[in-house]
Design an enzyme around this catalytic site. Structure first.
Site, PDB file in Angstrom:
ATOM      1  N   LEU A  33       0.822  -1.216   0.000  1.00 45.99           N
ATOM      2  CA  LEU A  33       0.000   0.000   0.000  1.00 45.99           C
ATOM      3  C   LEU A  33       0.855   1.265   0.000  1.00 45.99           C
ATOM      4  O   LEU A  33       1.940   1.294   0.576  1.00 45.99           O
ATOM      5  CB  LEU A  33      -0.930  -0.010   1.220  1.00 45.99           C
ATOM      6  CG  LEU A  33      -1.846  -1.225   1.323  1.00 45.99           C
ATOM      7  CD1 LEU A  33      -2.707  -1.138   2.583  1.00 45.99           C
ATOM      8  CD2 LEU A  33      -2.733  -1.374   0.084  1.00 45.99           C
ATOM      9  N   HIS A  34       0.337   2.286  -0.643  1.00 40.88           N
ATOM     10  CA  HIS A  34       1.014   3.576  -0.707  1.00 40.88           C
ATOM     11  C   HIS A  34      -0.028   4.683  -0.589  1.00 40.88           C
ATOM     12  O   HIS A  34      -1.221   4.402  -0.361  1.00 40.88           O
ATOM     13  CB  HIS A  34       1.828   3.693  -2.014  1.00 40.88           C
ATOM     14  CG  HIS A  34       1.046   3.321  -3.240  1.00 40.88           C
ATOM     15  ND1 HIS A  34      -0.019   4.058  -3.703  1.00 40.88           N
ATOM     16  CD2 HIS A  34       1.148   2.261  -4.090  1.00 40.88           C
ATOM     17  CE1 HIS A  34      -0.503   3.496  -4.796  1.00 40.88           C
ATOM     18  NE2 HIS A  34       0.172   2.393  -5.044  1.00 40.88           N
ATOM     19  N   HIS A  37      -3.406   4.327  -2.287  1.00 41.58           N
ATOM     20  CA  HIS A  37      -4.399   3.516  -1.554  1.00 41.58           C
ATOM     21  C   HIS A  37      -4.962   4.307  -0.371  1.00 41.58           C
ATOM     22  O   HIS A  37      -6.165   4.255  -0.099  1.00 41.58           O
ATOM     23  CB  HIS A  37      -3.761   2.227  -1.032  1.00 41.58           C
ATOM     24  CG  HIS A  37      -3.238   1.320  -2.105  1.00 41.58           C
ATOM     25  ND1 HIS A  37      -1.895   1.134  -2.326  1.00 41.58           N
ATOM     26  CD2 HIS A  37      -3.884   0.532  -3.002  1.00 41.58           C
ATOM     27  CE1 HIS A  37      -1.726   0.281  -3.311  1.00 41.58           C
ATOM     28  NE2 HIS A  37      -2.916  -0.105  -3.754  1.00 41.58           N
ATOM     29  N   GLN A  61      -4.707 -12.523 -12.250  1.00 38.71           N
ATOM     30  CA  GLN A  61      -4.508 -11.363 -13.115  1.00 38.71           C
ATOM     31  C   GLN A  61      -3.051 -11.183 -13.542  1.00 38.71           C
ATOM     32  O   GLN A  61      -2.707 -10.166 -14.129  1.00 38.71           O
ATOM     33  CB  GLN A  61      -5.073 -10.100 -12.464  1.00 38.71           C
ATOM     34  CG  GLN A  61      -4.341  -9.598 -11.236  1.00 38.71           C
ATOM     35  CD  GLN A  61      -5.097  -8.444 -10.582  1.00 38.71           C
ATOM     36  OE1 GLN A  61      -6.117  -8.631  -9.924  1.00 38.71           O
ATOM     37  NE2 GLN A  61      -4.618  -7.227 -10.779  1.00 38.71           N
ATOM     38  N   ILE A 177      -2.653   9.519  -7.522  1.00 36.08           N
ATOM     39  CA  ILE A 177      -1.768  10.251  -6.603  1.00 36.08           C
ATOM     40  C   ILE A 177      -0.338  10.107  -7.138  1.00 36.08           C
ATOM     41  O   ILE A 177       0.071   9.014  -7.548  1.00 36.08           O
ATOM     42  CB  ILE A 177      -1.873   9.695  -5.164  1.00 36.08           C
ATOM     43  CG1 ILE A 177      -3.327   9.729  -4.684  1.00 36.08           C
ATOM     44  CG2 ILE A 177      -0.963  10.463  -4.209  1.00 36.08           C
ATOM     45  CD1 ILE A 177      -3.933  11.111  -4.540  1.00 36.08           C
TER      46      ILE A 177
END
Ligand code: PAF
Length: 281
Positions: A33-34, A37, A61, A177
């Site tokens: 996560l960053h 997120h 995927q 972002i």
């Protein structure tokens, strides 16, 4: 904050939230996560009463030659990032929980929006995404689900699947972002060596150039200009760069006043994607 790995536990807690009349929000992620997120989680917190974040690196995927095994996994770090946000449930199933042996169903959104752009370079990718997101919708039963605009094609496909399959879910897409130099935040940025990280800035610079120059150029001229611009960076290799209709993802024509510029670029071995919707004013 509860961390759950099993589907019966998730179902039970969601049922209780629904019975209590709570509006359920879902932020589906593959972890690593960053701040991108975090922005989804913050928006979900504002708009929902009961918030589920899923962390699942979805094997379906990834193509056979892709980075499924290498994909960054650090649950503790992810939980530390999630903790301050008031999330109710983190759902972290093992692959065998989501796809037990004998699993044989597939959700596929047919047509141009799946075949264009990343659909060409990553066959099967969007079916993998649609299948896991459909499962997450069935399990978490969200009223609203949140996705990032960096994965523009993904959110378009998920919106179509949601309508086609009558999921009672509102899909909210939030802006990309970016790092200080404009590089779109991505879990895969962690793969970049320092000189590659510097070179990766060329992608956003190209998108900005498109925004500045599109009014004077045809989509075809613009595309040529952007390709040359990116290829000027020795560490960058274009997978695709396209100017397309933002709704259908078909090639933009001279008549288009509004287009999606979408790119996938290898910087070293790392494949990065980014996009921008630009308009002729
Ligand atoms: O965007 C992602 O991280 C993934 O594609 C998603 C939506 C969590 C499905 O695995």
């Amino acid at each position: 904050m509860k961390v759950l790995a099993g589907t019966p536990e998730l179902r039970e807690i969601i049922l209780a939230a629904k019975r209590g009349g709570l509006k359920v929000g879902l932020v589906p992620t593959m972890g690593a996560l960053h701040e991108g997120h975090a922005s989804l989680i913050r928006a979900a917190k504002i708009n929902c009463d009961f918030l589920v974040v899923s962390i699942f690196v979805n094997p379906k995927q990834f193509g056979p030659a892709e980075d499924y095994n290498a994909y960054p996994r650090d649950l503790k770090k992810d939980l530390d990032l999630i903790l301050p946000h008031g999330v109710d449930v983190v759902f972290t199933p093992e692959p065998a929980v989501m796809f037990p042996s004998g699993f044989s169903s597939n959700v596929e959104v047919d047509g141009g929006i799946s075949e264009a752009l990343c659909g060409k370079s990553r066959p099967g990718h969007f079916a993998g995404v649609a299948t896991v997101v459909a499962k997450l919708f069935n399990l978490a039963q969200p009223d609203i689900a949140f996705f990032g605009a960096k994965d523009y094609q993904q959110q378009l496909i998920i919106k179509k699947m949601t309508v086609d399959l009558n999921f009672p879910v509102e899909i909210v897409t939030l802006p990309t972002i970016r790092e200080q130099d404009g590089l779109a935040m991505s879990s895969r940025n962690a793969y970049l060596r320092p000189e590659e990280r510097r070179a990766a800035g060329v992608i956003f610079k190209a998108l900005q150039l498109a925004r500045e120059e599109f009014k004077e150029k045809s989509p075809w001229e613009m595309k040529r200009r952007l390709k040359v611009f990116i290829e000027n960076e020795p560490l960058a290799k274009i997978d695709y760069l396209e100017l397309v209709d933002p709704e259908t993802l078909t090639e933009a024509t001279d008549g288009h006043k509004k287009v999606l510029v979408a790119a996938a670029v290898f910087v070293g071995k790392t494949r990065l994607i980014d996009n921008m919707v630009i308009e002729k004013k």
